[in-house]
Design a protein around this motif. Structure first.
Motif, PDB file in Angstrom:
ATOM      1  N   UNK A 163       0.797  -1.228   0.000  1.00 21.47           N
ATOM      2  CA  UNK A 163       0.000   0.000   0.000  1.00 21.47           C
ATOM      3  C   UNK A 163       0.825   1.271   0.000  1.00 21.47           C
ATOM      4  N   UNK A 164       2.151   1.136   0.054  1.00 20.64           N
ATOM      5  CA  UNK A 164       3.006   2.322   0.067  1.00 20.64           C
ATOM      6  C   UNK A 164       3.634   2.544  -1.314  1.00 20.64           C
ATOM      7  N   UNK A 165       3.967   3.764  -1.591  1.00 19.90           N
ATOM      8  CA  UNK A 165       4.610   4.080  -2.858  1.00 19.90           C
ATOM      9  C   UNK A 165       6.052   3.561  -2.839  1.00 19.90           C
ATOM     10  N   UNK A 170      11.943   3.219   4.280  1.00 24.97           N
ATOM     11  CA  UNK A 170      13.326   2.806   4.468  1.00 24.97           C
ATOM     12  C   UNK A 170      13.421   1.378   4.991  1.00 24.97           C
ATOM     13  N   UNK A 171      14.569   0.735   4.840  1.00 21.84           N
ATOM     14  CA  UNK A 171      14.728  -0.667   5.233  1.00 21.84           C
ATOM     15  C   UNK A 171      14.980  -0.886   6.718  1.00 21.84           C
ATOM     16  N   UNK A 172      15.196   0.170   7.490  1.00 20.33           N
ATOM     17  CA  UNK A 172      15.598   0.004   8.889  1.00 20.33           C
ATOM     18  C   UNK A 172      14.578  -0.794   9.693  1.00 20.33           C
ATOM     19  N   UNK A 173      13.294  -0.424   9.562  1.00 19.26           N
ATOM     20  CA  UNK A 173      12.264  -1.041  10.385  1.00 19.26           C
ATOM     21  C   UNK A 173      12.120  -2.525  10.134  1.00 19.26           C
ATOM     22  N   UNK A 222      -6.219   5.309  11.465  1.00 18.21           N
ATOM     23  CA  UNK A 222      -6.222   3.924  10.985  1.00 18.21           C
ATOM     24  C   UNK A 222      -5.434   3.836   9.687  1.00 18.21           C
ATOM     25  N   UNK A 223      -4.583   2.829   9.586  1.00 16.59           N
ATOM     26  CA  UNK A 223      -3.828   2.618   8.355  1.00 16.59           C
ATOM     27  C   UNK A 223      -4.708   1.953   7.309  1.00 16.59           C
ATOM     28  N   UNK A 224      -5.193   2.716   6.378  1.00 15.55           N
ATOM     29  CA  UNK A 224      -6.157   2.208   5.400  1.00 15.55           C
ATOM     30  C   UNK A 224      -5.618   1.009   4.619  1.00 15.55           C
ATOM     31  N   UNK A 225      -4.322   0.970   4.352  1.00 18.48           N
ATOM     32  CA  UNK A 225      -3.736  -0.108   3.555  1.00 18.48           C
ATOM     33  C   UNK A 225      -3.061  -1.185   4.408  1.00 18.48           C
TER      34      UNK A 225
END
Length: 237
Positions: A163-165, A170-173, A222-225
């Motif tokens: 759901x993100x562009x 970033x890869x850290x998480x 709320x995170x829609x995606x």
């Protein structure tokens, strides 16, 4: 995204979309899974990725063999479900029973599931994990642990990126979350947390009654995606 969320959201996909998987994504998932511990750091596994035309040819070969009812010759001995220990027999039977009820009838379930299996679930990319013949049998356990890490890496990374562009996360998480999967005892801790999710759902009526009675000011985000805590759950909660 925590490891327990990835484990809870993980499931066996029986029919993938035709959305291609970037080579860079596959390489990163494999790189992250390389953190899997192995006996004396042997890392006996080898990974071969099939996509595009190569995968099309492999899939067609599987379909042809299935249509011809060609006997397989697996490296590991197979066993009829009737010969398994009673407990896994029951689990498989229960799973099959629940699965059939997702379709109109048994014939439809058999046709759809068999067709998907023969077509390798229409996956846009498949990773084949092997170990060299010049390795002891216990190396299979190392390869299994590596495949578990592959699945977790793909699941966790997907939960961060779905759901993100492209290029905005970033890869850290997700790298840190995946690294946590190798910690001793993490599986037991996650099992406890996942099991405890039911208490949150059970408390929904109390939350709702409180809001109705006292009508406090609430800012609900709320995170829609979000693929785990899906949006339809927001209005119901």
């Amino acid at each position: 995204m925590q490891v327990e969320d990835a484990i809870k959201a993980r499931h066996a996909v029986r029919d993938f979309t035709d959305q291609p998987v970037a080579k860079e994504t596959i390489q990163e998932i494999v790189r992250l899974a390389q953190q899997t511990p192995s006996w004396v750091n042997s890392e006996p596994w080898r990974v071969y990725a099939a996509t595009g035309q190569s995968l099309t040819q492999i899939r067609q070969g599987c379909l042809d063999l299935a249509a011809q009812k060609v006997a397989t010759s697996p490296d590991l001995k197979t066993m009829s479900r009737d010969d398994w220990d009673p407990r896994p027999q029951k689990l498989m039977k229960d799973w099959g029973h629940d699965l059939v009820h997702s379709f109109a009838d048994f014939d439809e379930a058999h046709t759809v599931m068999t067709g998907a299996s023969d077509a390798l679930n229409n996956a846009p990319a498949i990773l084949f994990v092997t170990i060299p013949k010049q390795t002891p049998d216990w190396a299979i356990l190392d390869a299994g642990a590596f495949m578990q890490s592959l699945l977790l890496a793909a699941t966790i990374k997907g939960q961060y990126l779905t759901g993100e562009k492209p290029g905005t996360v970033g890869p850290d998480g997700y790298s840190l979350d995946i690294a946590h999967t190798t910690e001793p005892g993490y599986a037991d801790r996650q099992d406890d947390l996942i099991f405890d999710y039911q208490t949150n759902v059970a408390l929904y009526p109390q939350f709702q009654d409180y809001v109705r009675q006292y009508q406090p000011d609430i800012l609900a985000a709320w995170g829609k995606n979000d693929p785990s805590f899906i949006y339809p759950g927001a209005p119901r909660s």
